[in-house]
Design an enzyme around this catalytic site. Structure first.
Site, PDB file in Angstrom:
ATOM      1  CG  ASP A  18      -4.679  -3.585  58.670  1.00  0.00           C
ATOM      2  OD1 ASP A  18      -5.396  -4.595  58.839  1.00  0.00           O
ATOM      3  OD2 ASP A  18      -3.442  -3.627  58.619  1.00  0.00           O
ATOM      4  CG  ASN A  66      -8.567 -10.147  51.695  1.00  0.00           C
ATOM      5  OD1 ASN A  66      -9.428  -9.458  52.198  1.00  0.00           O
ATOM      6  ND2 ASN A  66      -7.441 -10.420  52.321  1.00  0.00           N
TER       7      ASN A  66
END
Length: 243
Positions: A18, A66
């Site tokens: 992330d 995504n």
């Protein structure tokens, strides 16, 4: 401090990388520049993990939806980065010298363009007989979809089997999209700033007894040295495995 014995190293490390977009924003760059920097870090971390005795290394590259939610330009650039990275990966002598098998988990065959799929399939085929180490990528992957897929597969088998059909732990595991992956010993999540948390549905079956390491470093800043620290910290922990 002495380096832990390799036998104390986790067998399977899974990384939730992330912070690519936040890193790009912090450096006044376009979002995809962060993804490109992240791809370079994956290469460095893979070498370090192998050096320290980790047999399975897994990266979550993208969730099932995504790409659908991202702006068109970012999506186009991200797919281009995937092409460049995997083309370089399957041409690397390290993959063959270290007998590393590349495994791709998820709905990538349904979502990715033909050129990229061809590159990914080439990497999987060329390394399918390697077994010394495993480099795994979750692409267009969702943990919810993983479990639902297993349930649907078991339902199909039950309909065509005898009345004494039994649902076992092994059957459930074998029916998962992520069935090639063993239990995860250590989950590393980067870019955690003030809110340590897991990602919903991340390898739910394989992370039942996982240890966690949360890093404030945005993924492009998560160096091999940071990985080494996480692995040494894991080696010093007492694992209770739910007991």
């Amino acid at each position: 401090m002495m380096e832990p014995e390799k036998t104390l190293m986790p067998n399977h490390v899974a990384i939730i990388p992330d912070g690519n977009r936040r890193w790009a924003k912090k450096n006044n760059m376009k979002p995809w520049k962060g993804h490109k920097a992240g791809a370079e870090v994956i290469e460095e971390l893979s070498r370090k993990a192998l050096q320290m005795g980790v047999k399975y290394l897994t990266f979550w590259g993208s969730s099932e939806d995504n790409l659908k939610k991202r702006p068109f330009e970012e999506k186009k650039e991200l797919l281009k980065i995937y092409e460049e990275y995997f083309q370089k990966l399957i041409s690397s002598s390290d993959i063959f010298d270290n007998e590393t098998r590349i495994q791709i988990i998820g709905r990538w065959k349904e979502q990715f363009p033909r050129r990229l799929k061809k590159i990914l399939e080439e990497g999987v085929i060329k390394t399918k007989n390697h077994s010394a180490s495993f480099l795994n990528f979750l692409l267009a992957y969702s943990g919810d979809d993983d479990i639902l897929h297993a349930v649907k597969e078991i339902k199909k088998q039950a309909r065509s089997s005898a009345k004494d059909f039994e649902i076992t732990r092994d059957l459930l595991q074998e029916s998962l999209i992520s069935s090639p992956l063993p239990q995860v010993d250590l989950v590393i999540r980067t870019g955690v700033q003030g809110d340590p948390h897991n990602s919903a549905g991340f390898l739910m079956w394989q992370t039942q007894n996982s240890q966690y390491h949360f890093s404030e470093k945005l993924f492009p800043e998560f160096s091999p040295h940071e990985l080494e620290k996480a692995l040494k910290e894991f080696a010093a922990r007492e694992r209770r495995l739910g007991k």
